[in-house]
Design an enzyme around this catalytic site. Structure first.
Site, short mmCIF file in Angstrom:
data_model
loop_
_atom_site.label_atom_id
_atom_site.label_comp_id
_atom_site.label_asym_id
_atom_site.label_seq_id
_atom_site.Cartn_x
_atom_site.Cartn_y
_atom_site.Cartn_z
N HIS A 170 44.04 33.89 43.04
CA HIS A 170 42.98 34.14 44.03
C HIS A 170 41.90 33.07 43.99
CE1 HIS A 170 40.04 35.55 41.01
NE2 HIS A 170 41.08 36.09 40.39
N ASP A 171 41.40 32.75 45.17
CA ASP A 171 40.27 31.85 45.36
C ASP A 171 40.54 30.42 44.93
OD1 ASP A 171 38.13 33.86 46.28
OD2 ASP A 171 38.87 34.76 44.44
N GLY A 219 43.15 31.85 38.82
CA GLY A 219 42.14 31.99 39.85
C GLY A 219 41.10 30.88 39.82
#
Length: 259
Positions: free
Chosen positions: A120-121, A138
């Site tokens: 994520h991100d 992440g």
């Protein structure tokens, strides 16, 4: 090819008329798939995904899935935004965002080999290659034209600079500066990514300048701040500036040079 009869396209998904979808694939409501994309069999594209044009997604890949984060809640989902001309091979998994408003961002012309992963991100630039099972935790940032070899694992919040190459089965726990070749159980700089620089059109003069800057920064015995100032003075040029800016902006520290 069109859309296979066994594919599930939920109401609210937006597909360009030219998109093809293979058997048993699922595209959720809210997903956007751009012109000329080829979605093959057993793919799942989650609703947070926004995909540009002419991407190819191979068997079993999942795009925009829930992040592997114990604190995740569906209402925290942020987008996965993908550019153009990316190729996602079998079993690739890329998570949606969770912590930043912009979410997970993938540029254009990237090649993701089988079972590679971005958490994520993450922010990924253009023309990168991720070999089999290369893994980004992440919040990792990857610049342009990097090569991550098989079974590379990049720690969260690390950055990979442009034209860097990471050797296979390497754990990256700190930032990898531009143009470097790193290797080891914990990544260490072992030289320059000479092949990548040549393919990228870097001249002998440019490659020599990069080598001199790294020798000064890592091998001179000077304090980092002093070494960076001298590098700008003695070897001026855009490559020097890229290295200096990368090191100065590092939050996790930069990988060291192998002794």
């Amino acid at each position: 090819m069109g859309i296979h009869a066994s594919a599930i396209i939920e109401e609210g998904a937006e597909l360009h008329p030219s998109v093809s979808v293979g058997p048993y694939s699922i595209i959720e409501s809210g997903a956007v798939v751009g012109e000329g994309c080829r979605i093959e069999s057993c793919v799942r594209i989650f609703g947070a995904t926004r995909m540009g044009a002419h991407n190819r997604v191979c068997h079993g890949a999942t795009l925009g899935s829930e992040p592997q984060d114990l604190g995740f809640k569906p209402e925290l989902s942020r987008p996965l935004v993908i550019g153009d001309h990316n190729h996602f091979k079998e079993g690739v998994n890329i998570s949606c965002g969770i912590k930043s408003e912009a979410g997970t961002r993938i540029g254009s012309h990237n090649y993701w080999m089988a079972f590679s992963h971005a958490g994520h991100d993450c922010i990924v630039g253009d023309h990168n290659i991720f070999a089999n099972t290369a893994t980004l935790a992440g919040h990792v940032e990857v610049a342009d034209r990097t090569f991550l070899s098989g079974q590379v694992a990049v720690h969260q919040f690390c950055r990979i600079g442009a034209y860097a190459m990471v050797a296979g089965v390497t754990g990256v726990a700190q930032d990898v500066p531009p143009f470097a070749l790193v290797d080891g159980h914990r990544a260490r700089i072992v030289g320059l990514n000479v092949v990548g620089l040549r393919r990228g059109g870097f001249s002998q003069e440019q490659r020599t300048r990069i080598k001199a800057v790294y020798r000064l920064v890592f091998r001179s015995g000077l304090r980092p701040g002093e070494a960076l100032v001298r590098a700008e003075q003695e070897y001026p040029g855009p490559e020097t500036q890229a290295i200096v800016q990368f090191i100065q902006s590092s939050r996790r520290g930069v990988v060291s040079f192998q002794a």
